[in-house]
Write a protein that holds these residues in place. Structure first.
Motif, PDB file in Angstrom:
ATOM      1  N   LEU A   1       0.832  -1.204   0.000  1.00 60.38           N
ATOM      2  CA  LEU A   1       0.000   0.000   0.000  1.00 60.38           C
ATOM      3  C   LEU A   1       0.864   1.251   0.000  1.00 60.38           C
ATOM      4  CD1 LEU A   1      -2.866   1.264   0.274  1.00 60.38           C
ATOM      5  CD2 LEU A   1      -2.512   1.182   2.754  1.00 60.38           C
ATOM      6  N   GLU A   2       1.895   1.262   0.848  1.00 59.66           N
ATOM      7  CA  GLU A   2       2.782   2.426   0.899  1.00 59.66           C
ATOM      8  C   GLU A   2       3.529   2.603  -0.421  1.00 59.66           C
ATOM      9  OE1 GLU A   2       2.757   4.708   3.017  1.00 59.66           O
ATOM     10  OE2 GLU A   2       1.601   3.778   4.638  1.00 59.66           O
ATOM     11  N   TRP A   3       3.906   1.482  -1.064  1.00 60.24           N
ATOM     12  CA  TRP A   3       4.526   1.562  -2.384  1.00 60.24           C
ATOM     13  C   TRP A   3       3.599   2.269  -3.365  1.00 60.24           C
ATOM     14  CZ3 TRP A   3       2.844  -0.688  -7.019  1.00 60.24           C
ATOM     15  CH2 TRP A   3       3.740  -0.627  -8.089  1.00 60.24           C
ATOM     16  N   ALA A   4       2.318   1.907  -3.331  1.00 58.58           N
ATOM     17  CA  ALA A   4       1.347   2.546  -4.218  1.00 58.58           C
ATOM     18  C   ALA A   4       1.141   4.013  -3.854  1.00 58.58           C
ATOM     19  CB  ALA A   4       0.022   1.796  -4.165  1.00 58.58           C
ATOM     20  N   PHE A   5       1.071   4.283  -2.542  1.00 60.01           N
ATOM     21  CA  PHE A   5       0.846   5.662  -2.092  1.00 60.01           C
ATOM     22  C   PHE A   5       1.947   6.619  -2.550  1.00 60.01           C
ATOM     23  CE2 PHE A   5      -2.022   4.859   1.890  1.00 60.01           C
ATOM     24  CZ  PHE A   5      -3.127   4.774   1.077  1.00 60.01           C
ATOM     25  N   GLU A   6       3.164   6.102  -2.747  1.00 57.93           N
ATOM     26  CA  GLU A   6       4.253   6.973  -3.200  1.00 57.93           C
ATOM     27  C   GLU A   6       3.861   7.771  -4.440  1.00 57.93           C
ATOM     28  OE1 GLU A   6       7.563   4.471  -3.951  1.00 57.93           O
ATOM     29  OE2 GLU A   6       7.925   3.976  -1.839  1.00 57.93           O
TER      30      GLU A   6
ATOM     31  N   ALA B   1      -4.286  -3.956  -3.033  1.00 54.92           N
ATOM     32  CA  ALA B   1      -4.095  -4.434  -4.405  1.00 54.92           C
ATOM     33  C   ALA B   1      -4.660  -3.446  -5.411  1.00 54.92           C
ATOM     34  CB  ALA B   1      -4.747  -5.803  -4.570  1.00 54.92           C
ATOM     35  N   CYS B   2      -5.825  -2.886  -5.124  1.00 51.58           N
ATOM     36  CA  CYS B   2      -6.443  -1.914  -6.038  1.00 51.58           C
ATOM     37  C   CYS B   2      -5.633  -0.630  -6.112  1.00 51.58           C
ATOM     38  CB  CYS B   2      -7.866  -1.621  -5.594  1.00 51.58           C
ATOM     39  SG  CYS B   2      -9.022  -2.986  -5.865  1.00 51.58           S
TER      40      CYS B   2
ATOM     41  N   MET C   1      -2.428  -0.484  -5.837  1.00 58.66           N
ATOM     42  CA  MET C   1      -1.309  -0.817  -6.705  1.00 58.66           C
ATOM     43  C   MET C   1      -1.717  -0.738  -8.176  1.00 58.66           C
ATOM     44  SD  MET C   1       0.033  -4.011  -4.418  1.00 58.66           S
ATOM     45  CE  MET C   1       1.085  -4.716  -5.686  1.00 58.66           C
ATOM     46  N   MET C   2      -2.925  -1.179  -8.485  1.00 62.85           N
ATOM     47  CA  MET C   2      -3.427  -1.043  -9.853  1.00 62.85           C
ATOM     48  C   MET C   2      -3.499   0.421 -10.260  1.00 62.85           C
ATOM     49  SD  MET C   2      -6.633  -3.685  -9.681  1.00 62.85           S
ATOM     50  CE  MET C   2      -6.453  -5.323  -8.956  1.00 62.85           C
ATOM     51  N   TYR C   3      -3.944   1.253  -9.325  1.00 62.71           N
ATOM     52  CA  TYR C   3      -4.063   2.687  -9.619  1.00 62.71           C
ATOM     53  C   TYR C   3      -2.691   3.296  -9.893  1.00 62.71           C
ATOM     54  CZ  TYR C   3      -5.719   7.522  -9.081  1.00 62.71           C
ATOM     55  OH  TYR C   3      -6.023   8.850  -9.294  1.00 62.71           O
ATOM     56  N   ARG C   4      -1.676   2.896  -9.118  1.00 58.04           N
ATOM     57  CA  ARG C   4      -0.328   3.401  -9.397  1.00 58.04           C
ATOM     58  C   ARG C   4       0.143   2.948 -10.772  1.00 58.04           C
ATOM     59  NH1 ARG C   4       5.479   3.378  -6.114  1.00 58.04           N
ATOM     60  NH2 ARG C   4       6.736   3.640  -8.002  1.00 58.04           N
ATOM     61  N   ARG C   5      -0.095   1.670 -11.101  1.00 55.38           N
ATOM     62  CA  ARG C   5       0.327   1.179 -12.416  1.00 55.38           C
ATOM     63  C   ARG C   5      -0.342   1.977 -13.532  1.00 55.38           C
ATOM     64  NH1 ARG C   5      -1.192  -4.749 -12.742  1.00 55.38           N
ATOM     65  NH2 ARG C   5      -0.466  -4.469 -14.882  1.00 55.38           N
ATOM     66  N   TYR C   6      -1.614   2.301 -13.346  1.00 59.93           N
ATOM     67  CA  TYR C   6      -2.319   3.120 -14.340  1.00 59.93           C
ATOM     68  C   TYR C   6      -1.677   4.505 -14.455  1.00 59.93           C
ATOM     69  CZ  TYR C   6      -5.687   6.669 -15.702  1.00 59.93           C
ATOM     70  OH  TYR C   6      -6.289   7.774 -16.266  1.00 59.93           O
TER      71      TYR C   6
ATOM     72  N   LEU D   1     -10.593   3.701 -12.301  1.00 52.41           N
ATOM     73  CA  LEU D   1     -11.717   3.749 -11.370  1.00 52.41           C
ATOM     74  C   LEU D   1     -11.280   3.535  -9.934  1.00 52.41           C
ATOM     75  CD1 LEU D   1     -14.345   1.653 -13.397  1.00 52.41           C
ATOM     76  CD2 LEU D   1     -13.939   4.132 -13.458  1.00 52.41           C
ATOM     77  N   MET D   2     -10.050   3.038  -9.741  1.00 51.63           N
ATOM     78  CA  MET D   2      -9.568   2.780  -8.382  1.00 51.63           C
ATOM     79  C   MET D   2      -9.386   4.071  -7.590  1.00 51.63           C
ATOM     80  SD  MET D   2      -9.752  -0.383  -8.507  1.00 51.63           S
ATOM     81  CE  MET D   2      -9.868  -1.618  -9.809  1.00 51.63           C
ATOM     82  N   GLU D   3      -9.317   5.190  -8.269  1.00 48.39           N
ATOM     83  CA  GLU D   3      -9.222   6.466  -7.559  1.00 48.39           C
ATOM     84  C   GLU D   3     -10.383   6.616  -6.579  1.00 48.39           C
ATOM     85  OE1 GLU D   3      -8.927  11.280  -8.466  1.00 48.39           O
ATOM     86  OE2 GLU D   3      -9.231   9.862 -10.112  1.00 48.39           O
TER      87      GLU D   3
END
Length: 372
Positions: free
Chosen positions: A177-182, A330-331, A333-338, A350-352
């Motif tokens: 989650l923190e990885w994605a939050f970056e 997980a979602c 992380m998808m948002y970061r990838r997008y 949509l994960m936003e």
């Protein structure tokens, strides 16, 4: 959920010429290679292959930067290979490859299974209460069977580290989650998820069982056999499918499998199983048809599991809260990838909005406002 088939992204997933050479060396020559991008799912990438007269499936991680442990396809291959003769249905394995010179990533190949994956709607042949109950029974009995496997008997006694598994799961998904939050916190923040992470870390059960756990067990990660079941003859399968008892053909997506706490599988599974009266959730992340007449409630699923295994699902608020927290991570992380251009999936933006809604649901479960 459908993925776009943008050719640039597909080119990043597979080098057709290199794959052809690999298959020729590994499986022998064939007169054709055809590839088809599977447009469902949210984890590792899946491509259907036609190699001569063989129907195969290739699994590899997504293109671009990811949290590596979430996409370990070689671990998945090892588990499926170990379970070939176990009392759990899995696809037949073919080969694995860790040479990134072939398609740029680890990958493996297995035989393609045929049947119904129940995702957005139930198959017509199961559209009666008696079949719905059987679908649920087969589904819950299979995860019970997975938890009853002796890891040593199938050569998986060194898989993972069951002591401290639940604590490490919280740490792992908090880190992801923190990885994605970056990246995602530049767009919006979800502070409630950090509060839930702290609550989970402070409320880990003192004791829990050690079994083989799937790690991603949910209804659309199993395939139901065509009419007649996985061991039926072609003539039996060609008979009226509505008169055939639902049987599971294969369980998929084993990349998170390890030895650990079986209640974590239940908590995750129940995230995807709605009850009548649950709050509506934007975007239909969960199969809403499961509230139709004949499908059991979450409590009834747990009761059957407890009867099958002799275990009790204690601390269910903790495990269900973690299940939603894991989904939210997980979602995100998808948002970061997008946001970074490393995914070509129409649902990822949509994960936003979906992740904050998931945080709210996790909070309802931990406070008892969404009971089992």
């Amino acid at each position: 959920m459908t993925r776009s088939t943008d050719s640039d992204y597909l080119d990043r997933l597979i080098d057709t010429d290199a794959l052809r050479r690999y298959l020729e060396t590994t499986l022998g020559p064939a007169d054709r290679l055809e590839t088809e991008y599977h447009q469902e799912g949210q984890s590792n990438e899946t491509l259907f292959l036609q190699w001569g007269d063989r129907d195969l499936v290739l699994r590899r991680p997504p293109a671009g930067a990811t949290a590596d442990s979430a996409h370990d396809v070689l671990r998945e291959y090892r588990v499926i290979e170990a379970l070939q003769d176990a009392d759990v249905p899995v696809p037949r394995t073919v080969a694995s490859c860790d040479d990134h010179g072939v398609i740029g990533a680890d990958f493996y190949v297995m035989e393609r299974c045929r049947g119904d994956v129940i995702r957005d709607e139930e198959p017509d042949r199961f559209g009666e209460p008696r079949y719905r109950q059987l679908v649920a029974d087969r589904f819950i009995d299979t995860i019970a069977d997975i938890h009853e496997i002796d890891p040593a008997a199938v050569g998986l006694d060194d898989l993972g580290h069951p002591d401290g598994y639940t604590e490490r799961q919280i740490e792992r998904w908090t880190d992801q989650l923190e990885w994605a939050f970056e990246r995602t916190e530049r767009e919006r923040s979800v502070p409630l998820l950090r509060e839930i992470a702290d609550w989970l870390a402070a409320n880990v059960p003192e004791e829990y069982d050690h079994t083989l756990v799937h790690g991603d067990y949910k209804l659309d990660n199993v395939m139901f056999a065509p009419g007649g079941g996985r061991d039926a003859s072609p003539n039996e399968r060609a008979s009226d499918a509505r008169e055939q008892s639902p049987e599971i053909e294969a369980v998929f997506d084993w990349e998170l499998c390890t030895r650990g706490d079986p209640a974590m599988d239940l908590g995750w599974m129940l995230v995807y199983w709605p009850d009548p009266g649950d709050p509506e959730f934007e975007g239909q992340l969960f199969p809403q048809f499961l509230v139709r007449d004949g499908y059991p409630t979450r409590r009834e699923l747990v009761d059957r599991y407890e009867d099958q295994t002799g275990r009790t699902f204690d601390h269910h608020r903790f495990y269900r809260t973690f299940g939603v927290f894991k989904m939210a991570s997980a979602c995100e992380m998808m948002y970061r990838r997008y946001l970074e251009g490393n995914a070509n999936n129409e649902t990822y933006p949509l994960m936003e909005r979906r992740v904050p809604r998931l945080a709210e649901r996790a909070d309802r479960i931990r406070t008892g406002d969404e009971p089992l």
